[in-house]
Each structure stands twice: as C-alpha cells, then as structure tokens.
Design a protein around this motif. Structure first.
Motif, PDB file in Angstrom:
ATOM      1  N   GLY A   1     -68.294   3.987  19.625  1.00 54.96           N
ATOM      2  CA  GLY A   1     -67.069   3.483  20.209  1.00 54.96           C
ATOM      3  C   GLY A   1     -65.978   4.503  20.436  1.00 54.96           C
ATOM      4  O   GLY A   1     -64.918   4.174  20.975  1.00 54.96           O
ATOM      5  N   GLY A   2     -66.212   5.738  20.020  1.00 60.87           N
ATOM      6  CA  GLY A   2     -65.194   6.761  20.242  1.00 60.87           C
ATOM      7  C   GLY A   2     -65.085   7.143  21.702  1.00 60.87           C
ATOM      8  O   GLY A   2     -65.872   6.702  22.543  1.00 60.87           O
ATOM      9  N   GLY A   3     -64.084   7.965  22.009  1.00 58.25           N
ATOM     10  CA  GLY A   3     -63.908   8.417  23.369  1.00 58.25           C
ATOM     11  C   GLY A   3     -62.563   9.064  23.582  1.00 58.25           C
ATOM     12  O   GLY A   3     -61.815   9.294  22.626  1.00 58.25           O
TER      13      GLY A   3
ATOM     14  N   PRO B   1     -52.462   7.881  25.118  1.00 59.39           N
ATOM     15  CA  PRO B   1     -51.580   7.365  24.058  1.00 59.39           C
ATOM     16  C   PRO B   1     -51.126   5.938  24.358  1.00 59.39           C
ATOM     17  O   PRO B   1     -50.892   5.577  25.514  1.00 59.39           O
ATOM     18  CB  PRO B   1     -50.402   8.331  24.095  1.00 59.39           C
ATOM     19  CG  PRO B   1     -50.963   9.595  24.644  1.00 59.39           C
ATOM     20  CD  PRO B   1     -51.984   9.169  25.653  1.00 59.39           C
ATOM     21  N   GLY B   2     -51.037   5.154  23.297  1.00 57.41           N
ATOM     22  CA  GLY B   2     -50.549   3.797  23.429  1.00 57.41           C
ATOM     23  C   GLY B   2     -51.604   2.728  23.613  1.00 57.41           C
ATOM     24  O   GLY B   2     -51.307   1.539  23.443  1.00 57.41           O
ATOM     25  N   VAL B   3     -52.815   3.141  23.934  1.00 53.32           N
ATOM     26  CA  VAL B   3     -53.859   2.137  24.160  1.00 53.32           C
ATOM     27  C   VAL B   3     -54.548   1.785  22.852  1.00 53.32           C
ATOM     28  O   VAL B   3     -54.277   2.355  21.796  1.00 53.32           O
ATOM     29  CB  VAL B   3     -54.892   2.635  25.190  1.00 53.32           C
ATOM     30  CG1 VAL B   3     -54.211   3.002  26.488  1.00 53.32           C
ATOM     31  CG2 VAL B   3     -55.694   3.798  24.625  1.00 53.32           C
TER      32      VAL B   3
ATOM     33  N   PHE C   1     -53.732  -0.016  12.620  1.00 50.98           N
ATOM     34  CA  PHE C   1     -55.192  -0.110  12.501  1.00 50.98           C
ATOM     35  C   PHE C   1     -55.556  -1.327  11.647  1.00 50.98           C
ATOM     36  O   PHE C   1     -54.824  -1.687  10.716  1.00 50.98           O
ATOM     37  CB  PHE C   1     -55.763   1.140  11.838  1.00 50.98           C
ATOM     38  CG  PHE C   1     -55.733   2.388  12.684  1.00 50.98           C
ATOM     39  CD1 PHE C   1     -54.971   2.465  13.841  1.00 50.98           C
ATOM     40  CD2 PHE C   1     -56.472   3.497  12.320  1.00 50.98           C
ATOM     41  CE1 PHE C   1     -54.945   3.613  14.615  1.00 50.98           C
ATOM     42  CE2 PHE C   1     -56.462   4.658  13.078  1.00 50.98           C
ATOM     43  CZ  PHE C   1     -55.688   4.714  14.227  1.00 50.98           C
ATOM     44  N   VAL C   2     -56.709  -1.914  11.977  1.00 50.41           N
ATOM     45  CA  VAL C   2     -57.210  -3.044  11.214  1.00 50.41           C
ATOM     46  C   VAL C   2     -58.702  -2.852  10.937  1.00 50.41           C
ATOM     47  O   VAL C   2     -59.482  -2.635  11.879  1.00 50.41           O
ATOM     48  CB  VAL C   2     -57.002  -4.372  11.973  1.00 50.41           C
ATOM     49  CG1 VAL C   2     -57.524  -5.540  11.136  1.00 50.41           C
ATOM     50  CG2 VAL C   2     -55.533  -4.585  12.312  1.00 50.41           C
ATOM     51  N   ILE C   3     -59.086  -2.935   9.677  1.00 47.22           N
ATOM     52  CA  ILE C   3     -60.488  -2.833   9.294  1.00 47.22           C
ATOM     53  C   ILE C   3     -61.045  -4.246   9.094  1.00 47.22           C
ATOM     54  O   ILE C   3     -60.418  -5.080   8.452  1.00 47.22           O
ATOM     55  CB  ILE C   3     -60.669  -1.979   8.018  1.00 47.22           C
ATOM     56  CG1 ILE C   3     -62.149  -1.788   7.702  1.00 47.22           C
ATOM     57  CG2 ILE C   3     -59.904  -2.559   6.835  1.00 47.22           C
ATOM     58  CD1 ILE C   3     -62.408  -0.784   6.571  1.00 47.22           C
ATOM     59  N   THR C   4     -62.196  -4.500   9.708  1.00 48.95           N
ATOM     60  CA  THR C   4     -62.850  -5.802   9.567  1.00 48.95           C
ATOM     61  C   THR C   4     -64.347  -5.590   9.405  1.00 48.95           C
ATOM     62  O   THR C   4     -64.860  -4.488   9.632  1.00 48.95           O
ATOM     63  CB  THR C   4     -62.592  -6.700  10.787  1.00 48.95           C
ATOM     64  OG1 THR C   4     -63.088  -6.046  11.968  1.00 48.95           O
ATOM     65  CG2 THR C   4     -61.121  -7.008  10.967  1.00 48.95           C
ATOM     66  N   ARG C   5     -65.026  -6.651   9.046  1.00 47.63           N
ATOM     67  CA  ARG C   5     -66.469  -6.572   8.908  1.00 47.63           C
ATOM     68  C   ARG C   5     -67.110  -7.860   9.384  1.00 47.63           C
ATOM     69  O   ARG C   5     -66.474  -8.921   9.362  1.00 47.63           O
ATOM     70  CB  ARG C   5     -66.852  -6.299   7.454  1.00 47.63           C
ATOM     71  CG  ARG C   5     -66.498  -7.425   6.511  1.00 47.63           C
ATOM     72  CD  ARG C   5     -66.909  -7.110   5.082  1.00 47.63           C
ATOM     73  NE  ARG C   5     -66.701  -8.271   4.216  1.00 47.63           N
ATOM     74  CZ  ARG C   5     -67.076  -8.328   2.947  1.00 47.63           C
ATOM     75  NH1 ARG C   5     -67.660  -7.289   2.373  1.00 47.63           N
ATOM     76  NH2 ARG C   5     -66.848  -9.411   2.247  1.00 47.63           N
TER      77      ARG C   5
ATOM     78  N   PHE D   1     -65.904  -2.561  11.419  1.00 47.85           N
ATOM     79  CA  PHE D   1     -65.128  -2.239  12.612  1.00 47.85           C
ATOM     80  C   PHE D   1     -63.790  -1.621  12.227  1.00 47.85           C
ATOM     81  O   PHE D   1     -63.265  -1.872  11.143  1.00 47.85           O
ATOM     82  CB  PHE D   1     -64.872  -3.498  13.441  1.00 47.85           C
ATOM     83  CG  PHE D   1     -66.120  -4.210  13.851  1.00 47.85           C
ATOM     84  CD1 PHE D   1     -66.613  -5.260  13.094  1.00 47.85           C
ATOM     85  CD2 PHE D   1     -66.827  -3.828  14.988  1.00 47.85           C
ATOM     86  CE1 PHE D   1     -67.785  -5.920  13.456  1.00 47.85           C
ATOM     87  CE2 PHE D   1     -67.984  -4.477  15.360  1.00 47.85           C
ATOM     88  CZ  PHE D   1     -68.466  -5.532  14.589  1.00 47.85           C
ATOM     89  N   LEU D   2     -63.259  -0.849  13.142  1.00 54.89           N
ATOM     90  CA  LEU D   2     -61.902  -0.336  12.981  1.00 54.89           C
ATOM     91  C   LEU D   2     -61.184  -0.523  14.307  1.00 54.89           C
ATOM     92  O   LEU D   2     -61.483   0.160  15.286  1.00 54.89           O
ATOM     93  CB  LEU D   2     -61.892   1.137  12.580  1.00 54.89           C
ATOM     94  CG  LEU D   2     -60.497   1.717  12.295  1.00 54.89           C
ATOM     95  CD1 LEU D   2     -59.922   1.083  11.016  1.00 54.89           C
ATOM     96  CD2 LEU D   2     -60.556   3.237  12.147  1.00 54.89           C
ATOM     97  N   GLU D   3     -60.265  -1.480  14.328  1.00 53.53           N
ATOM     98  CA  GLU D   3     -59.451  -1.719  15.515  1.00 53.53           C
ATOM     99  C   GLU D   3     -58.238  -0.803  15.432  1.00 53.53           C
ATOM    100  O   GLU D   3     -57.472  -0.854  14.468  1.00 53.53           O
ATOM    101  CB  GLU D   3     -58.996  -3.178  15.569  1.00 53.53           C
ATOM    102  CG  GLU D   3     -58.099  -3.491  16.738  1.00 53.53           C
ATOM    103  CD  GLU D   3     -57.584  -4.922  16.702  1.00 53.53           C
ATOM    104  OE1 GLU D   3     -58.234  -5.778  16.062  1.00 53.53           O
ATOM    105  OE2 GLU D   3     -56.521  -5.180  17.292  1.00 53.53           O
ATOM    106  N   MET D   4     -58.080   0.028  16.443  1.00 55.55           N
ATOM    107  CA  MET D   4     -56.997   1.006  16.448  1.00 55.55           C
ATOM    108  C   MET D   4     -56.057   0.689  17.607  1.00 55.55           C
ATOM    109  O   MET D   4     -56.485   0.690  18.771  1.00 55.55           O
ATOM    110  CB  MET D   4     -57.569   2.421  16.590  1.00 55.55           C
ATOM    111  CG  MET D   4     -58.621   2.765  15.544  1.00 55.55           C
ATOM    112  SD  MET D   4     -59.210   4.463  15.642  1.00 55.55           S
ATOM    113  CE  MET D   4     -60.054   4.416  17.215  1.00 55.55           C
TER     114      MET D   4
END
Length: 114
Positions: free
Chosen positions: A8-10, A14-16, A68-72, A80-83
C-alpha cells in the motif's frame, strides 16, 4: 513460520490519506499485540502505532497522534494503518510486525512530496 508482508505504500502529495495493509500468517493473530514501525533515511526506527491483543488498546507516537489509525481484521489476519493528513516528515519505510514474536515484514516505502 511467523510472517508479515506490507503493501500500500507509494508517492503521495502532502495532505492526502493513504492506508497501508499487512498480511500475516503463522501465529494466533487474534491474541497478539501488533505494531507499525517506520524508519526514515538517517534516522532511528520509530514505533508509530501499536494495538494490543484484545484490540481495545491502541497507542500512537506523538508525531502521528490524531492523524493515523491502527486497525485489524481478525477474520483475514490483516493489520492496517490509515494515515491521514500526510506530511513530508512521514516519509519513511513502514514495517508491520510483532515485538512479541520478534518478527517484521520487509517494509513498504511511503514518500510524501509534491
């Protein structure tokens, strides 16, 4: 064999927002505390977020708290890591893993720049 694989990286502006995924196998996913780390060039590895085995407790680095939010997903054994509101200083290689099992994935690069 305990395994983690990030995706999921890339390159983003900024801001997204961007969400990283981590596929896991080889251990009791529903009972393990799990972490996201990151390491920027020339800097030490930083613990970004942690979720405990119950899923009720989450901890974040001050630098990402509120963004950031960490979920599973236990059914899929995925982390998951929502940034959100990404900043250039969030640029790093991000790793998922378990301190409990002493294992991390190969990492995924996140670059925040215009």
């Amino acid at each position: 064999q305990v395994q983690f694989v990030e995706s999921g990286g890339g390159l983003v502006q900024p801001g997204v927002s961007l969400t990283l995924s981590c596929t896991t196998s080889g251990f009791d996913f529903g009972a393990a505390a799990l972490e996201w780390y990151r390491q920027a060039p020339g800097k030490e590895r930083e613990l970004v977020a942690r979720i405990d085995g119950s899923g009720r407790w989450r901890n974040y680095a001050d630098s990402v708290e509120g963004r950031f939010v960490i979920t599973r997903d236990i059914s899929k054994s995925m982390l998951f890591l929502e940034m959100n509101s990404l900043k250039p200083e969030d640029t790093a290689v991000y790793y998922c893993g378990s301190d409990e099992y002493g294992t991390r994935g190969p990492g995924t690069q996140v670059t925040v720049g215009s």
